[in-house]
Design an enzyme around this catalytic site. Sequence first.
Site, mmCIF file in Angstrom:
data_model
loop_
_atom_site.group_PDB
_atom_site.id
_atom_site.type_symbol
_atom_site.label_atom_id
_atom_site.label_comp_id
_atom_site.label_asym_id
_atom_site.label_seq_id
_atom_site.Cartn_x
_atom_site.Cartn_y
_atom_site.Cartn_z
ATOM 1 N N SER A 7 -12.659 20.340 2.976
ATOM 2 C CA SER A 7 -13.741 19.873 3.839
ATOM 3 C C SER A 7 -14.077 20.937 4.873
ATOM 4 O O SER A 7 -13.291 21.200 5.799
ATOM 5 C CB SER A 7 -13.336 18.574 4.543
ATOM 6 O OG SER A 7 -14.238 18.334 5.611
ATOM 7 N N HIS A 31 -15.806 20.369 -0.127
ATOM 8 C CA HIS A 31 -16.222 19.012 0.223
ATOM 9 C C HIS A 31 -17.172 19.118 1.416
ATOM 10 O O HIS A 31 -16.813 19.663 2.465
ATOM 11 C CB HIS A 31 -14.965 18.210 0.574
ATOM 12 C CG HIS A 31 -15.191 16.796 0.947
ATOM 13 N ND1 HIS A 31 -15.209 15.767 0.023
ATOM 14 C CD2 HIS A 31 -15.377 16.206 2.151
ATOM 15 C CE1 HIS A 31 -15.392 14.612 0.656
ATOM 16 N NE2 HIS A 31 -15.506 14.851 1.944
ATOM 17 N N ASP A 33 -19.282 17.203 4.125
ATOM 18 C CA ASP A 33 -19.410 15.911 4.817
ATOM 19 C C ASP A 33 -20.780 15.788 5.456
ATOM 20 O O ASP A 33 -21.057 16.394 6.498
ATOM 21 C CB ASP A 33 -18.314 15.783 5.885
ATOM 22 C CG ASP A 33 -16.964 15.507 5.268
ATOM 23 O OD1 ASP A 33 -16.865 14.546 4.493
ATOM 24 O OD2 ASP A 33 -16.014 16.255 5.555
ATOM 25 N N MET A 35 -23.311 13.754 7.481
ATOM 26 C CA MET A 35 -23.282 12.638 8.450
ATOM 27 C C MET A 35 -24.608 12.542 9.184
ATOM 28 O O MET A 35 -25.175 13.568 9.564
ATOM 29 C CB MET A 35 -22.157 12.861 9.463
ATOM 30 C CG MET A 35 -20.790 13.027 8.842
ATOM 31 S SD MET A 35 -19.518 13.122 10.123
ATOM 32 C CE MET A 35 -18.071 13.450 9.097
ATOM 33 N N HIS A 64 -20.398 14.364 0.185
ATOM 34 C CA HIS A 64 -19.931 13.050 0.639
ATOM 35 C C HIS A 64 -20.961 12.528 1.629
ATOM 36 O O HIS A 64 -21.027 12.975 2.777
ATOM 37 C CB HIS A 64 -18.539 13.223 1.287
ATOM 38 C CG HIS A 64 -17.955 11.967 1.841
ATOM 39 N ND1 HIS A 64 -16.846 11.949 2.665
ATOM 40 C CD2 HIS A 64 -18.315 10.667 1.693
ATOM 41 C CE1 HIS A 64 -16.548 10.711 2.984
ATOM 42 N NE2 HIS A 64 -17.438 9.914 2.422
ATOM 43 N N MET A 66 -22.313 10.308 4.125
ATOM 44 C CA MET A 66 -22.018 9.272 5.134
ATOM 45 C C MET A 66 -23.282 9.030 5.936
ATOM 46 O O MET A 66 -23.422 9.423 7.093
ATOM 47 C CB MET A 66 -20.859 9.744 6.030
ATOM 48 C CG MET A 66 -19.520 9.680 5.324
ATOM 49 S SD MET A 66 -18.256 10.664 6.151
ATOM 50 C CE MET A 66 -18.667 12.263 5.501
ATOM 51 N N MET A 135 -11.271 6.151 1.894
ATOM 52 C CA MET A 135 -11.229 6.760 3.231
ATOM 53 C C MET A 135 -9.922 6.338 3.893
ATOM 54 O O MET A 135 -9.653 5.141 4.045
ATOM 55 C CB MET A 135 -12.406 6.280 4.092
ATOM 56 C CG MET A 135 -13.760 6.891 3.768
ATOM 57 S SD MET A 135 -13.846 8.698 3.760
ATOM 58 C CE MET A 135 -13.170 9.142 5.364
ATOM 59 N N ASP A 173 -9.352 10.750 1.490
ATOM 60 C CA ASP A 173 -10.063 11.586 2.462
ATOM 61 C C ASP A 173 -9.711 11.164 3.878
ATOM 62 O O ASP A 173 -10.036 10.056 4.299
ATOM 63 C CB ASP A 173 -11.580 11.433 2.214
ATOM 64 C CG ASP A 173 -12.412 12.385 3.057
ATOM 65 O OD1 ASP A 173 -11.839 13.201 3.809
ATOM 66 O OD2 ASP A 173 -13.655 12.298 2.962
#
Length: 215
Positions: A7, A31, A33, A35, A64, A66, A135, A173
Amino acid sequence: MAIISASILAANLSELKEEVRRVEGFIDEIHLDVMDGHFVPNLTFGYPILEALRTFTNMPVDAHLMVTNPAELIKGFIEKGATRITIHQEVCYHLHRNVEYIKSFGVEAFVAINPATSLNTLDEILPYVDGILIMTVNPGFSGQKFIPTMTEKIKKLTDIRKSRNFDFKIAVDGGVGNENAVELVKMGVDVLVMGYGVFRNPNLPNLRNEIKSLL
Ligand code: DX5
Ligand code: ZN
């Protein structure tokens, strides 16, 4: 064999290329993230960072998502080079449609759940997914502590996978590192997402060796 997904949220972003170069011999994928400041209390990356990554690495990239509107971002991240899309059960009204849409591009579709979301909510989607991401912290930030009760949740999911003869992968994760990564792989986890565990871990080469020596 389990893989390490790094990440970049925990990397020194002012030197992203060097950071990836520094760890690329010890990781299997990146990875990302994503957001939005709504689904989670933080803002991070969009398409430009994936475009930037693609100028210097061909590694697989998991986006990923979110965000409260993941369906609208799936195609864009795939076009920019994501090789897997992870969407959250909590924000998908049409989870099956979204999973099938991701798979229609020939990339992997994972479904993620937050710590307080029950495995029961995945019951109907399990036959369709390439993987489930558990998660193990509340999403939003790197460097948080693994929530201990998530171990039981992971065990339950491995039991379901076995008893119903599924072959989806299991990813974890949040708060994964030297203390728990090996144990998680022994439990049946396939994808270890690690931020601090990769970019802020002087022991990464040893940890990787240990993980790769497991069957
Ligand atoms: C948290 C993110 C994670 C995070 C993991 O919301 O989804 O991917 O970056 O970081 P660590 O491994 O440091 O907990
Ligand atoms: Zn993540």
